[in-house]
Design an enzyme around this catalytic site. Structure first.
Site, mmCIF file in Angstrom:
data_model
loop_
_atom_site.group_PDB
_atom_site.id
_atom_site.type_symbol
_atom_site.label_atom_id
_atom_site.label_comp_id
_atom_site.label_asym_id
_atom_site.label_seq_id
_atom_site.Cartn_x
_atom_site.Cartn_y
_atom_site.Cartn_z
ATOM 1 N N LYS A 143 0.865 -1.186 0.000
ATOM 2 C CA LYS A 143 0.000 0.000 0.000
ATOM 3 C C LYS A 143 0.895 1.227 0.000
ATOM 4 O O LYS A 143 1.416 1.636 1.039
ATOM 5 C CB LYS A 143 -0.924 0.056 1.219
ATOM 6 C CG LYS A 143 -1.973 1.184 1.086
ATOM 7 C CD LYS A 143 -2.443 1.749 2.389
ATOM 8 C CE LYS A 143 -1.524 2.798 2.944
ATOM 9 N NZ LYS A 143 -1.452 4.062 2.142
ATOM 10 N N GLU A 154 9.740 1.964 10.774
ATOM 11 C CA GLU A 154 10.772 2.976 10.541
ATOM 12 C C GLU A 154 10.044 4.302 10.581
ATOM 13 O O GLU A 154 9.262 4.625 9.679
ATOM 14 C CB GLU A 154 11.463 2.745 9.191
ATOM 15 C CG GLU A 154 12.784 3.487 9.043
ATOM 16 C CD GLU A 154 12.599 4.941 8.648
ATOM 17 O OE1 GLU A 154 12.727 5.803 9.553
ATOM 18 O OE2 GLU A 154 12.321 5.222 7.484
ATOM 19 N N CYS A 159 13.200 11.654 7.261
ATOM 20 C CA CYS A 159 13.137 11.333 8.692
ATOM 21 C C CYS A 159 14.512 11.398 9.344
ATOM 22 O O CYS A 159 14.622 11.600 10.555
ATOM 23 C CB CYS A 159 12.506 9.968 8.905
ATOM 24 S SG CYS A 159 13.246 8.659 7.916
ATOM 25 N N GLU A 176 9.092 16.994 15.023
ATOM 26 C CA GLU A 176 9.605 16.774 13.674
ATOM 27 C C GLU A 176 8.839 17.687 12.718
ATOM 28 O O GLU A 176 7.645 17.505 12.492
ATOM 29 C CB GLU A 176 9.437 15.307 13.265
ATOM 30 C CG GLU A 176 10.081 14.988 11.935
ATOM 31 C CD GLU A 176 9.932 13.534 11.543
ATOM 32 O OE1 GLU A 176 10.856 13.001 10.906
ATOM 33 O OE2 GLU A 176 8.894 12.931 11.859
#
Length: 479
Positions: A174, A249, A282, A382
């Site tokens: 997906k 992750e 990231c 973040e």
């Protein structure tokens, strides 16, 4: 507009079970570039059923044959490289030159590294000299749901598909609904390579729909997810009822620790690394910790470098950064830039609003904050945009304390000419990866984090092991 495509299930393209259209927006223009179908429960069930049916045969296929099919995929990959580059530039905003080199290049790089790792991996091995009749067998986990993000699409798809295919898992991919076109091109490549029907399946959908259906599905044996920490938490909870494996992750808030003896390009290197992919990585070095004797000069240098970073449409050739992926991300980044100003950080480059000359598109000004502290919002959250936060420090111990004072633990960076200090820092920084003095990790090095940055490792041997179960056998008869 790109021609609408549907789902790839059991070796063929199939129509969705019910109409559920989704507009994919070009972030450079804010206009629709294609329409895709979002899957429903029936589509998810069909893809999982195909993967489950194909699993026994694929697991029994000799690993040499599985490796050969991935090698065939590698042969096909360059023939579709420009298609992939164009798709990723249009749907998620990577500048076309950067898309051709970094975004497309990452995919074939990982596939080649998996081949290297697999050819020396012992899928069956003796336990040890002390137990001649015991064997350890590594076998596929089973049906794997692969849920990938929009920011590095081919990077993440190949890290999951390459490892799962070699390990003997069957898959349902997906991709992010924000960047689905490259994934559908990749499905065409898998088909051309000759992977058996059901081994690889693709269903488009969003996280609440297909993502949740996959992570809670009783016939899915593992989920490999890359994305936000918030979504990783939700997936883990949804997967708990079926006790499936979950490899994550997730996000990061990396510290780039620059000591007074760092090389003279360290600050510039750190700023440019932060701005790469418009800050949508990231593992971006988003907190720059600078030792006080060189702090003022570092701030001046960082501002100069950021002010020279140009912004432009994704399809424009040249060295610049593109837009962020969508309006939601743009609005979030703008709010965090404003929050940084309100909380007292010193704005030395960029700031709120679009860059000069842009009145549409999700473009963000390359931004640098100085004189921040680690409790400010811009140092905690973040941001996922081209925003750098600079924090001064005095001692090595203080730098370690600040760097580790975060819920994340993906990548930290160290800049120093003192080898002993660099090694001390590498041991004390709480992150899955530490990169020093601008040296990238080598081929096959594992990618992954600690704490709220996740628990999986992708790439090379460790990436293969994520998709393998360990079976201990006693009373083995030599053949």
């Amino acid at each position: 507009m790109i021609e609408k495509r549907d789902f790839y299930i059991n070796g063929q393209w199939v129509a969705p079970s019910q109409p559920n259209d989704f507009q994919v927006i070009d972030p450079s223009t804010e206009e629709s570039c294609t329409v895709i179908s979002l899957g429903g429960q029936a589509d998810t069930d069909a893809a999982v059923a195909a993967a489950k049916a194909a699993l026994p045969g694929w697991m029994a296929t000799p690993v040499e044959e599985r490796i050969a099919l991935v090698e065939k995929l590698i042969e096909i990959y360059p023939t579709r490289a420009e298609d992939l580059a164009q798709a990723m530039s249009m749907e998620m905003g990577a500048p076309i030159d950067m898309s051709r080199t970094q975004q497309v290049g990452a995919g074939i790089w990982h596939l080649k590294n998996f081949i290297r790792a697999a050819k020396s991996f012992q899928f069956e091995r003796p336990l040890g000299d002390h137990a001649p009749n015991d064997r350890i067998i590594y076998e596929a986990v089973g049906v794997a749901a692969l849920i990938t993000p929009w920011n590095w699409p081919m990077n993440q798809i190949t890290l999951k598909v390459g490892a799962a295919a070699i390990a003997g898992c069957t898959m349902v991919l997906k991709p992010s609904e924000q960047s689905p076109l490259n994934a559908m091109i990749f499905a065409e490549m898998m088909h051309e390579a000759g992977f058996p029907p059901g081994v690889f399946n693709l269903v488009n959908g969003d996280g609440v729909g297909v993502g949740s259906q996959l992570s809670g599905h009783p016939d899915v044996d593992m989920v490999s997810f890359t994305g936000s920490t918030r979504a990783g938490t939700a997936i883990s909870k949804n997967a708990a009822d079926t006790l499936k494996k979950v490899h994550l992750e997730l996000g990061g808030k990396g510290a780039n620790v620059i000591f007074a003896d760092a090389d003279d390009k360290a600050v510039k290197r750190g700023v440019l690394h932060m701005m790469n992919n418009t800050g949508q990585s990231c593992n971006a070095p988003s907190r720059m910790l600078v030792q006080r004797p060189i702090y003022d000069q570092a701030v001046e240098t960082a501002a100069e470098v950021a002010n020279k970073v140009t912004v432009g449409p994704a399809m424009q050739e040249g060295r610049h950064i593109g837009p962020v992926v969508n309006e939601l991300q743009w609005t979030k980044i703008q709010a965090l830039i404003t929050k940084g100003i309100d909380e007292g950080a010193r704005l030395v480059a960029g700031g709120p609003g679009r860059p000069e000359g842009f009145n549409k598109g999700y473009f963000v000004r390359p931004t640098v904050f100085a004189d921040a502290n680690n409790q400010m919002t811009i140092a905690r959250e973040e941001i996922f945009g081209p925003v750098l936060t600079m924090i001064p420090f005095d001692t090595e111990e203080e730098a370690i304390e600040i760097a580790n004072d975060t819920p994340y633990g993906l990548t930290n960076y160290v800049q120093t000419q003192d080898g002993a200090r660099a090694n001390r820092m590498a041991r004390k920084l709480r992150s899955g990866m530490v990169e020093m003095n601008g040296q990238s990790r080598a081929a096959g090095s594992p990618f992954g984090g600690m704490k709220q940055s996740g628990n999986g490792r992708e790439g090379g041997v460790w990436g293969l092991e994520d998709f393998l179960e360990v079976k201990a056998v006693s009373g083995w008869t030599p053949e």
